[in-house]
Design an enzyme around this catalytic site. Structure first.
Site: not given
Lengths: 975, 601
Positions: B178, B72-73, B68, B203, B414
């Site tokens: 996530d 942070d991804h 997504h 996660e 995560h």
């Protein structure tokens, strides 16, 4: 020349008729039987390839086949079936056989043998499945034949091992529908014991297929088992384990069916004990099932979730602590293995280790507690409803809310617990869900007392902009118990705020306060001085009597005062005055109070309670008195009628329970009175040419009687056929009167002849409709007419009129029998109120929407009958049909119409009033009585077509509400 | 044995910088390529030198998948593809592809323009990088190459968030990115079918949290805002531009609509308008309600929410303002906070997590006096509320996903190590599967047991069918005779005759013979007859023949009798059977060794 033309036309016409001779509708039954099957036969023989044959069959399937010819057709189809090589054609034939065996009056047992032999020789799996389907149809058509049933079951068992899933499906379906309910298979099957296995019964055979490789077959097996259950066979408990395993199947339809299956088992064996896997403890089966189904509420497929949530609602035997788990998400521990020693640790755990996400940083790691007993998933019921209520799909949420409702109704402690969750649902994004949860809360509100904070959240919804929600909430508050006087104050405050924000809610808010007051008199008592703003020493200004908020407060106080005799002492002088005013103007909201110094009210309240019987008696007596009038021309009869009508009308006003009956009687008597007056006019003694002017009143009277009879028939509900007959009788009299009057005007012979014929038809249809009632109508006008009927139908119009005149004058008053319950359809327009002085301005030629809000009582099928009429000052009138969705049903026999009507007009110079009212549309052909009697008539008459249409349907409308005036002002468009 | 290797380059026992390398069936896949919010040096990006010291990554990676658009991804994506060098395919869903470059551009602007860093990726690099992106649709199986296929599932969390199912042959891995198992106001819940992967990489942000019902939170939130507005106070809601902000907007918007409220709601501009535009477009990715009603009205076309202007903050009367960034550490939200902090009628609602050191974190911990730059202090009089609206699955949600997918192994990323440890224990206990939680750079290896597909010849299958039971039962293994032929990379199971024929070999017969000595005083023929009757009584259902040439045949086993040379009473039985009848033969020999029962005639 003309003659020649005519002849040619005639010739052509006859030619046209002769060609489709075969299909002439007059040729029926016997003739068409060979032709139909023969035609099919020919068609099928003609077909050169399979596509053609299929086409013929498809065409054939579109037409219905008569009972007599079914057998022939079936033979031909079977014959072709054996010859046919193409699979699809055979499939179609098989399906046609199934269709045909459904024909009423055809007994399909003759084709069982053929179908089974066809089955045995069949190679194609699809065709096999279809044939089994046909057998299923045949089997269900022959419920009384155990032999056929037995054979079919044998066939099904034999084909159960087929490779194709469809065949296995059908076999299972067959077993489910036909399997013996009462006995194992072997009981009456001597010849086949071995093939079926000596001890096997239908259930164990079906349950073998719970483990089939094809999900569709597994589903079919479960469905077949459910089918057995529906047919009354007791399902064995042995399959429980298998069924539970299917709850975790990969396919949703299997899981869905499995949910039903275990539910059925839980209802059959709620108290039997099952072991918990991986432990040595045992629990009740219903609890186990409850846990398992709760688990399914978080299934991957929403269909299953809906199913599971719905099912949960019907499991009322579940133990309370399981039930309460469904609302508890934090309780992680496995409550099933209930070890009291662990309870404490569990509580610590639940509060300590997991954070709720509501407070900042409460999930900081703490010392680790013994987590051996902690179980995140297997504790089944945990939080099932919490999940269900926040599901993605609103279908699931609604199902969960409904289930909560059912469970809460049977368990008070659960009701208490689920309160918070239901209140949360008031905030759902979909209005339907919000509404449903409010309704549910109302239903369980007998169990609960709202705390202040809960009430607070409930009341917050009062500001909702949707009227439905607010009204549902008002309804809820009517039924709610609260605990403290602060709650009352809070509720009043919020309701007043609501009133302020949405003035249209006035009535609903008042009603709500009425109940709130009468439910909590002791809680209101300490608030009274504050509410009425009285002061021990000073006189406070008198509040405005027209202020809806003040009225609201008074409604609350007066209703509380009813059961709290000390309260009136706190009232100030003007409060008493206001009481008197409100008691008169809003008597439905303000109860009678025992006030010092006003004796009248005391009397009023006494007679109000016990007088229903006496009023009833009075009604009866008046009717008996009236029935003494033998002849319409009897002296004093008119006066008696006059008085009785007056009495009855007053009675209706006084006694609301009897209003319908009294009104009905009064109207009926009024019809008689009018008739009497019309007949006693002098004109009858005058020579015909002289009376042209005078008969105006009589004509008007006839017209009025007709109208009144329609009102009698359609405005009142609860009439039985006897009353309807009486009404029709009066109508017939009115028509006779009309006919006589027409005859006297001498407009010519032709119209007279036609109206005479029409009248005769009316008599006939009366006779037809009320055949059963005729014995009660002895000596009446109709009775006499029917005696004279042969003469009437042959004589000349003038003669007929003469006969009518004498009969009419001689006929007596028909006695009215009072029916059990009569209700008059009424409508009240709440909105617009008609009080506004501000005209509704709009640009002429464009439309303006006017909100209409009305309550309807005792109206059957309002969607089709209630219309809105708008009358403009220039005499134009529009009738508007509200949408069916605009009608709501808040209670039995009550409807609420909330709609918008669009107005438009050309420009006016001054604002002016239009009138809005509600109409009840009727059509004389659609009376409930006539429709039922005509349908019963179909039984004995050969064909309905041969009769003339019963009577020209009279369409009309009855205004049944007071009209409301609305100021509007169409302005000319500015350019 | 084949293995699946997983190495987190970021997000191993940590939140941020998600980047996980997976080797499966000889393919190397990179899952996510994010940056870390907490660092400003080299540590903010994953250490790509782990893959190769020098040179491009293209030859080491088969594909990159982005779950997504959160930075942070995906924050390190242009760096990896353009600066380190990667030319292979990058997969992401359509909404991610649309919104990702906006965020990257914003990130670049802040780092380069505001902080003045050099040696950072440029706008052109972002564009070039996005050219390598291949968009995915939900539930669409995409063939990366002949063997590797990937499939995306809905993950909730933010618009366009996806879980990916990666499959090579019969081995598979699911990466969740996530995800959120409870639906919210604008997105649905994550869903996956029962794909039974060898490994589920999940996660675990909320590994130890079980959240209250969502409605409670919403109701509290709305009630607080409403009360504050009715008091005439101002409400500040610091948010990050995308994701939660939209949910809260919809929540407030519908509430305003329902309750007929008039107080203004503002949203600080910037990214939001562009992003809202995409939210309007990707209606299919939202929840049931929005999808069903968008024909009448698109829920993202807000009626009550207007763009914010700096001057509005001083306007009198109640208002609600959404302002960025979410942790009150800089920017507009901090400015507004400073203005409003002095009035106790006002309120600030923190809808999410706050990193230590930020003002958000301080005020949440109850600090009432804040030191500002330049020795000034700020008295915090306004109300501070915390409301968790984070869209991650909680412990129960993670368990639910595991139950849905039924993996054989579990791997947590995560999340914080201590919390992971707890969840790991739970998972192992509940599902009795292995659970791993590697740290960054640590490799987890799982051996798989892939099934090997073999072609079976139809004749053999039919013959087997004819032999045994009514239907093949897929749940039960069944033994059968046949010959496995491996030829040119394909496996075939054929009957032995066919195998001989195909391979051009001669058939050899294998026979066993056995002598059994028997004490029996009768003549040879009588003995034989006695054996015959004995066997007849023991072996029911077998064909037993007494042949005229002095032998007894049991099926294909031959039994002969001869007297021994020394003792006429000792009879020597000769048994002979072929390899196929081994079972029956050995049974007979042991049976006859016991001797004949005396009762026989």
């Amino acid at each position: 020349m003309a003659a020649h033309l005519k002849k040619r036309v005639y010739e052509e016409f006859s030619k046209v008729v002769q060609i489709p001779h075969e299909e002439a509708p007059a040729k029926k039954l016997r003739l068409s039987k060979p032709s139909k099957s023969a035609a099919l036969h020919i068609d099928l023989c003609k077909a050169t390839n399979s596509t053609d044959a299929l086409q013929y069959l498809l065409q054939f399937a579109r037409k219905p086949v008569e009972t007599e010819s079914v057998e022939g057709v079936v033979r031909i189809l079977l014959e072709h079936y054996y010859k046919e090589t193409d699979n699809s054609v055979r499939l179609k034939i098989a399906s046609l056989l199934g269709l045909l065996s459904k024909t009423q009056g055809f007994s399909p047992d003759c084709i069982v043998d053929d179908a089974i032999s066809a089955l045995n020789n069949e190679k194609s799996h699809q065709v096999l499945a279809q044939l089994l389907d046909t057998l299923l149809v045949i089997g269900t058509q022959l419920p009384e034949s155990p032999a056929v049933r037995q054979r079919l079951i044998e066939v099904a068992c034999k084909h159960l091992s087929d490779m194709y899933f469809g065949v296995r499906n059908k076999c299972l379906q067959l077993l489910g529908c036909l399997g013996m309910v009462d006995s194992p298979l072997t009981k009456d099957s001597e010849g086949l014991g071995t093939s079926l296995g000596a001890v096997r019964d239908v259930q164990s055979i079906i349950s073998d297929y719970f483990g089939d490789q094809d999900p569709r077959v597994r589903t079919a097996a479960l469905k077949a088992m459910l089918q057995l259950h529906e047919r009354g066979m007791k399902i064995h408990e042995i399959i429980y384990e298998q069924a539970c395993r299917l709850l975790t199947d990969d396919y949703e339809q299997v899981r869905s069916a499995a949910v039903q299956m275990v539910w059925v088992l839980s209802q059959l064996y709620p108290e039997s004990i099952v072991p918990i896997p991986s432990s040595n403890e045992e629990i009740r089966l219903v609890d186990d099932v409850f846990g398992k189904i709760s688990h399914m509420v978080s299934d991957g497929s929403w269909m299953v979730r809906v199913q599971a949530a719905k099912t949960l609602g019907s499991m009322l035997q579940v133990s309370p602590h399981f039930l309460e788990q469904t609302l508890d998400k934090k309780l992680m521990s496995d409550l099933r293995r209930k070890r009291t020693a662990h309870e404490r640790a569990k509580d610590l755990f639940a509060s300590g280790e997991f954070s709720s996400g509501r407070k900042w940083a409460d999930d900081a790691p703490k010392e680790k507690l013994d987590s051996n007993t902690v179980n995140l998933i297997a504790s089944g019921a945990c939080g099932a409803f919490v999940h269900g209520l926040e599901d993605e799909m609103f279908e699931v949420r609604i199902a969960a809310v409904e289930a909560l409702c059912k469970l809460a109704r049977s368990s008070a402690s659960f009701a208490e617990k689920c309160l918070d969750f239901l209140v949360d649902m008031f905030n759902d994004e979909i209005e339907e869900v919000r509404l449903e949860s409010i309704h549910v809360l109302r239903e369980i509100s007998t169990h609960i007392t709202l705390r202040e904070d809960q009430l607070d959240t409930v009341l917050a919804v009062l500001e909702d902009s949707s009227r439905d929600i607010r009204e549902a909430l008002h309804e809820l508050i009517c039924y709610t118990n609260v605990s403290t006087k602060e709650c009352i104050q809070l509720a009043l405050l919020e309701l007043l705020k609501n009133l302020n924000k949405y003035p249209t809610d006035r009535n609903s808010v008042w009603k709500c306060l009425k109940f709130l007051g009468s439910r909590h008199p002791t809680l209101v008592l300490p608030l009274v001085p504050e509410l009425l703003s009285t002061h021990p020493y000073f006189d406070t200004p008198e509040p405005d009597m027209d202020d809806p908020a003040y009225i609201a407060v008074l409604v609350l106080v007066f209703n509380a005062a009813k059961s709290c005799p000390t309260m009136p002492a706190l009232f100030s002088d003007h409060t008493f005055r206001h009481y008197a005013y409100l008691r008169d103007s809003l008597s439905h909201l303000v109860p009678p109070l025992r006030l010092p110094g006003s004796g009248l009210d005391v009397v009023d309240s006494r007679c109000g309670s016990g007088s229903v019987e006496s009023a009833q008696l009075f009604l009866q007596q008046s009717l008996i008195r009236v029935s003494t009038i033998q002849n319409l021309e009897a002296p004093g009869a008119q006066d008696l009628l006059d008085f009785t009508i007056r009495d009855l009308r007053r009675l209706g006003e006084l006694q609301t329970e009897l209003a319908g009956a009294a009104d009905f009687c009064a109207t009926y008597l009024r019809c008689q009175l009018l008739l009497m007056k019309a007949l006693q006019e002098k004109l009858w003694n005058m020579a015909v040419p002289l009376c042209l002017k005078q008969n105006v009143t009589a004509t008007a009277a006839a017209q009025q009687i007709l109208e009144e009879t329609y009102k009698l028939e359609f405005l009142y509900s609860g009439l039985d056929s006897r009353q309807v007959a009486t009404i029709h009788h009066v109508r017939l009299q009115a028509k006779a009167l009309q006919l006589i009057l027409t005859a006297r005007t001498r407009q010519g012979l032709d119209p007279l002849i036609s109206s005479c014929e029409k009248f005769l038809q009316d008599i006939e249809s009366f006779q037809r409709l009320f055949l059963t009632e005729l014995p009660h109508l002895q000596d009446s006008f109709v009775d006499k007419l029917l005696e004279l009927m042969p003469r009437l139908s042959s004589c000349k119009p003038v003669e007929l009129v003469k006969i009518l005149q004498t009969t009419l004058r001689q006929s007596g008053l028909l006695q009215l029998r009072l029916p059990e319950q009569i209700h008059r359809a009424t409508a009240t327009i709440i909105e617009p109120t008609g009080e506004s002085d501000n005209p509704l301005r709009f640009t002429s030629g464009l439309v303006v929407a006017l909100d209409i809000d009305a309550t309807l009582e005792h109206v059957q099928d309002p969607q089709n009958t209630v219309k809105v009429q708008v009358l403009y000052p220039d005499g134009q009138s529009h009738v508007i049909h509200p949408k069916p969705a605009d009608f709501r049903k808040p209670g039995p026999d009550r409807h609420r119409l909330i709609t918008q009507v669009y107005l438009s007009h050309t420009a006016w110079t001054e604002p002016s009033q239009i009138e809005v009212r509600l109409l009840l549309a009727y059509s004389s052909s659609s009376t409930s009585l006539s429709s039922s009697s005509s349908s019963s008539k179909l039984g004995w008459s050969d064909s309905i077509d041969s009769l003339p249409p019963p009577e020209a349907a009279v369409e009309g409308t009855i205004p049944f509400s007071k009209s409301v005036k609305v100021f509007i002002m169409p302005k000319p468009a500015r350019r | 044995m084949p293995e699946i290797k997983v190495t987190p380059l970021g997000a191993g026992q940590d939140v941020g910088r998600s980047c996980i390398l997976v080797s499966i069936g000889g393919k190397n896949i990179m899952l996510d390529c994010g940056m870390h919010m907490g660092f400003n040096d080299d540590r903010r990006f994953p250490d790509f030198s782990y893959i190769t010291q020098n040179g491009r990554l293209t030859e080491f990676l088969d594909c990159v998948i982005i779950s997504h658009f959160h930075l942070d991804h995906c924050g390190a994506l242009p760096f990896m593809s353009e600066m380190v060098g990667y030319d292979g395919p990058i997969y992401m869903t359509h909404p991610t592809k649309a919104i990702c470059p906006i965020l990257l551009e914003d990130f670049r602007k802040i780092t380069v323009d505001k902080k003045g860093e050099t040696n950072f990726f440029t706008s052109q690099m972002i564009k070039d990088c996005m050219k390598k992106v291949v968009p995915l649709n939900l539930h669409q199986t995409v063939q990366v190459d002949d063997e590797l296929e990937i499939k995306a599932y809905y993950a909730g969390h933010v618009l366009g968030a996806a879980m990916v199912h990666i499959k090579v042959g019969s081995e598979s891995v699911v990466y969740t990115g996530d995800y959120n198992m409870t639906p919210d106001r604008h997105l649905g819940a994550a869903w996956i079918d029962k794909c039974r992967p060898d490994m589920l990489i999940s996660e675990s942000t909320y590994a130890t949290t079980i959240r209250d019902s969502k409605r409670c939170r919403e109701r509290d939130f709305l009630k607080k805002v409403h009360e504050s507005i009715e008091r005439g106070g101002k409400v500040l809601i610091p948010v990050f531009a995308l994701g939660r902000a939209q949910e809260l907007c919809i929540l407030l918007e519908t509430f305003w609509e329902r309750m007929n409220l008039k107080a203004p709601i503002y949203f600080s501009t910037g990214l939001t308008e562009k992003a809202n535009h995409y939210y309007k477009l990707f209606i299919t990715w939202t929840n049931q309600k929005i999808r069903k009603t968008f024909v009448q009205r698109n829920m993202f076309e807000f009626k009550h929410i207007k763009p914010f202007d700096r001057s509005y903050a001083d306007n009198p009367g109640p208002m609600v303002v959404f302002a960025t960034p979410g942790m009150l550490h800089a920017g507009q939200s901090l400015q507004i906070f400073k203005k409003w902090a002095g009035n106790e009628k006002n309120m600030v609602i923190m809808p999410g997590y706050c990193v230590q050191g930020t003002i958000g974190h301080k005020i949440l911990n109850g600090q009432r006096k804040l030191e500002m730059e330049g020795r000034a202090t700020l008295d915090v009089k306004l109300q501070v509320e915390y409301m968790s609206f984070s869209a991650h699955a909680d412990a129960k949600g993670i368990m639910q996903l595991i139950r849905m997918a039924e993996p054989r192994n579990m791997l947590l990323v995560h999340g914080e190590a201590a919390k992971m440890e707890f969840l790991k224990g739970k998972i192992e206990q509940e599902f009795s599967i292995d659970c791993y939680m590697p740290a960054n750079g640590e490799t987890t290896t799982v051996t798989t047991n892939p099934s090997v597909p073999v072609d079976i010849s139809l004749n053999l299958l039919k013959r087997e069918m004819a032999l045994g039971g009514p239907l093949p039962d897929p749940k039960k293994p069944r033994a059968m005779h046949g010959t496995l032929i491996m030829k040119e990379n394909s496996l075939k199971l054929v009957s032995s005759e066919q195998a001989l024929k195909e391979l051009g070999l001669n058939e050899h017969q294998l026979r066993f013979t056995c002598r059994v000595q028997l004490q029996d005083p009768h003549s040879d023929n009588d003995t034989l007859h006695r054996i015959y009757t004995h066997l007849k009584s023991v072996l029911k259902g077998y064909t037993i023949q007494h042949l005229p040439d002095g032998t007894v045949m049991v099926e294909s086993i031959v039994i002969k009798v001869s007297s021994s040379a020394e003792d006429a009473n000792t009879k020597v039985l000769l048994l002979s059977w072929s390899y196929q009848d081994e079972d029956l033969g050995s049974f007979l020999s042991t049976l006859l060794k016991k001797g004949l029962p005396s009762g026989l005639c």
